[in-house]
Motif scaffolding. Structure first.
Motif, PDB file in Angstrom:
ATOM      1  N   ALA A   9       0.879  -1.167   0.000  1.00 55.66           N
ATOM      2  CA  ALA A   9       0.000   0.000   0.000  1.00 55.66           C
ATOM      3  C   ALA A   9       0.911   1.210   0.000  1.00 55.66           C
ATOM      4  N   GLY A  10       0.573   2.189  -0.801  1.00 58.91           N
ATOM      5  CA  GLY A  10       1.407   3.375  -0.868  1.00 58.91           C
ATOM      6  C   GLY A  10       0.574   4.624  -1.040  1.00 58.91           C
ATOM      7  N   PHE A  11       1.145   5.721  -0.588  1.00 54.38           N
ATOM      8  CA  PHE A  11       0.478   7.004  -0.664  1.00 54.38           C
ATOM      9  C   PHE A  11       1.547   8.030  -1.013  1.00 54.38           C
ATOM     10  N   GLY A  12       1.297   8.806  -2.036  1.00 53.26           N
ATOM     11  CA  GLY A  12       2.278   9.815  -2.443  1.00 53.26           C
ATOM     12  C   GLY A  12       1.616  11.152  -2.699  1.00 53.26           C
ATOM     13  N   VAL A  13       2.316  12.215  -2.352  1.00 53.63           N
ATOM     14  CA  VAL A  13       1.874  13.579  -2.652  1.00 53.63           C
ATOM     15  C   VAL A  13       3.005  14.232  -3.432  1.00 53.63           C
ATOM     16  N   PHE A  14       2.707  14.644  -4.652  1.00 53.64           N
ATOM     17  CA  PHE A  14       3.713  15.223  -5.529  1.00 53.64           C
ATOM     18  C   PHE A  14       3.479  16.720  -5.649  1.00 53.64           C
ATOM     19  N   ASP A  15       4.527  17.502  -5.355  1.00 56.36           N
ATOM     20  CA  ASP A  15       4.440  18.955  -5.466  1.00 56.36           C
ATOM     21  C   ASP A  15       4.520  19.349  -6.925  1.00 56.36           C
ATOM     22  N   MET A  16       3.358  19.521  -7.523  1.00 54.94           N
ATOM     23  CA  MET A  16       3.240  19.941  -8.911  1.00 54.94           C
ATOM     24  C   MET A  16       1.784  20.327  -9.124  1.00 54.94           C
ATOM     25  N   VAL A  72      -3.121  -7.954  -8.605  1.00 51.14           N
ATOM     26  CA  VAL A  72      -4.167  -6.951  -8.789  1.00 51.14           C
ATOM     27  C   VAL A  72      -3.921  -5.796  -7.835  1.00 51.14           C
ATOM     28  N   GLY A  73      -4.561  -4.691  -8.121  1.00 48.74           N
ATOM     29  CA  GLY A  73      -4.449  -3.544  -7.248  1.00 48.74           C
ATOM     30  C   GLY A  73      -5.476  -2.494  -7.609  1.00 48.74           C
ATOM     31  N   PHE A  74      -5.403  -1.409  -6.878  1.00 47.77           N
ATOM     32  CA  PHE A  74      -6.290  -0.281  -7.107  1.00 47.77           C
ATOM     33  C   PHE A  74      -5.484   0.996  -6.961  1.00 47.77           C
ATOM     34  N   ILE A  75      -5.867   2.018  -7.701  1.00 43.02           N
ATOM     35  CA  ILE A  75      -5.204   3.310  -7.613  1.00 43.02           C
ATOM     36  C   ILE A  75      -6.260   4.410  -7.631  1.00 43.02           C
ATOM     37  N   ARG A  76      -6.012   5.438  -6.831  1.00 44.34           N
ATOM     38  CA  ARG A  76      -6.795   6.672  -6.921  1.00 44.34           C
ATOM     39  C   ARG A  76      -5.796   7.804  -7.094  1.00 44.34           C
ATOM     40  N   LEU A  77      -6.061   8.633  -8.097  1.00 45.98           N
ATOM     41  CA  LEU A  77      -5.277   9.833  -8.352  1.00 45.98           C
ATOM     42  C   LEU A  77      -6.189  11.030  -8.096  1.00 45.98           C
ATOM     43  N   ILE A  78      -5.677  12.031  -7.374  1.00 49.12           N
ATOM     44  CA  ILE A  78      -6.450  13.217  -7.023  1.00 49.12           C
ATOM     45  C   ILE A  78      -5.622  14.439  -7.384  1.00 49.12           C
ATOM     46  N   ALA A  79      -6.250  15.402  -8.047  1.00 46.13           N
ATOM     47  CA  ALA A  79      -5.550  16.623  -8.458  1.00 46.13           C
ATOM     48  C   ALA A  79      -6.074  17.819  -7.664  1.00 46.13           C
ATOM     49  N   ASP A  80      -5.143  18.700  -7.269  1.00 48.50           N
ATOM     50  CA  ASP A  80      -5.562  20.007  -6.778  1.00 48.50           C
ATOM     51  C   ASP A  80      -4.668  21.053  -7.442  1.00 48.50           C
ATOM     52  N   ASP A  81      -4.728  22.274  -6.988  1.00 44.50           N
ATOM     53  CA  ASP A  81      -3.995  23.349  -7.661  1.00 44.50           C
ATOM     54  C   ASP A  81      -2.479  23.186  -7.608  1.00 44.50           C
ATOM     55  N   THR A  82      -1.960  22.562  -6.570  1.00 44.91           N
ATOM     56  CA  THR A  82      -0.506  22.496  -6.401  1.00 44.91           C
ATOM     57  C   THR A  82       0.040  21.092  -6.160  1.00 44.91           C
ATOM     58  N   LEU A  84      -0.432  16.536  -6.844  1.00 42.56           N
ATOM     59  CA  LEU A  84      -1.063  15.319  -7.340  1.00 42.56           C
ATOM     60  C   LEU A  84      -0.942  14.299  -6.219  1.00 42.56           C
ATOM     61  N   VAL A  85      -2.057  13.733  -5.808  1.00 41.93           N
ATOM     62  CA  VAL A  85      -2.083  12.746  -4.733  1.00 41.93           C
ATOM     63  C   VAL A  85      -2.345  11.385  -5.362  1.00 41.93           C
ATOM     64  N   GLN A  86      -1.606  10.379  -4.882  1.00 41.62           N
ATOM     65  CA  GLN A  86      -1.703   9.022  -5.427  1.00 41.62           C
ATOM     66  C   GLN A  86      -1.837   8.042  -4.274  1.00 41.62           C
ATOM     67  N   ALA A  87      -2.868   7.215  -4.299  1.00 38.67           N
ATOM     68  CA  ALA A  87      -3.048   6.150  -3.308  1.00 38.67           C
ATOM     69  C   ALA A  87      -3.137   4.831  -4.069  1.00 38.67           C
ATOM     70  N   VAL A  88      -2.286   3.866  -3.706  1.00 41.31           N
ATOM     71  CA  VAL A  88      -2.186   2.606  -4.440  1.00 41.31           C
ATOM     72  C   VAL A  88      -2.148   1.439  -3.462  1.00 41.31           C
ATOM     73  N   THR A  89      -2.854   0.363  -3.803  1.00 39.65           N
ATOM     74  CA  THR A  89      -2.729  -0.905  -3.091  1.00 39.65           C
ATOM     75  C   THR A  89      -2.501  -1.992  -4.136  1.00 39.65           C
ATOM     76  N   PHE A  90      -1.793  -3.069  -3.739  1.00 37.63           N
ATOM     77  CA  PHE A  90      -1.392  -4.092  -4.705  1.00 37.63           C
ATOM     78  C   PHE A  90      -1.150  -5.409  -3.971  1.00 37.63           C
ATOM     79  N   CYS A  91      -1.543  -6.543  -4.586  1.00 42.04           N
ATOM     80  CA  CYS A  91      -1.314  -7.851  -3.967  1.00 42.04           C
ATOM     81  C   CYS A  91      -1.498  -8.959  -5.003  1.00 42.04           C
ATOM     82  N   PRO A  92      -1.182 -10.218  -4.634  1.00 42.01           N
ATOM     83  CA  PRO A  92      -1.478 -11.341  -5.529  1.00 42.01           C
ATOM     84  C   PRO A  92      -2.992 -11.432  -5.764  1.00 42.01           C
TER      85      PRO A  92
END
Length: 113
Positions: A9-16, A72-82, A84-92
């Protein structure tokens, strides 16, 4: 669900600016990056759905690797003004039901100010 070595499981916030690229382009970039990092495994995104989260555009997709060790896995990408947020889960693939529950808990915890 406890996370083991073959799950993640991962969560990332990208400054862009979140709208610098479309959410679909960001999904394609994630899929391509996975292929590079994994040594050539092909990751696909299906069941792509656009939604909103706290007034921000979001994109959800199901992820899958169908060759070799099926995953398999799932991803959600979320955009705001500054950001990009990414939430990912992954498994067999055999653990998909439990993964879905973990992904839903992860998504429920996200708050965009």
């Amino acid at each position: 669900m406890d996370i083991t070595d073959d799950e993640g499981a991962g969560f990332g916030v990208f400054d862009m600016p979140g709208d610098r690229y479309s959410l679909e382009e960001n999904l394609q970039g994630f899929l391509q990056a996975y292929s590079i990092v994994s040594g050539g495994e092909i990751l696909t995104g299906t069941d792509v759905r656009k939604t909103m989260l706290d007034g921000h555009p979001a994109l959800d997709a199901r992820l899958s690797v169908t060759e070799g060790e099926r995953s398999v896995g799932f991803i959600r990408l979320i955009a705001d003004d500054t950001h990009l947020v990414q939430a990912v889960t992954f498994c067999p693939e055999v653990k998909e039901k439990a993964l879905n529950e973990m992904h839903e808990r992860l998504l429920a915890s996200i708050r965009i100010p």
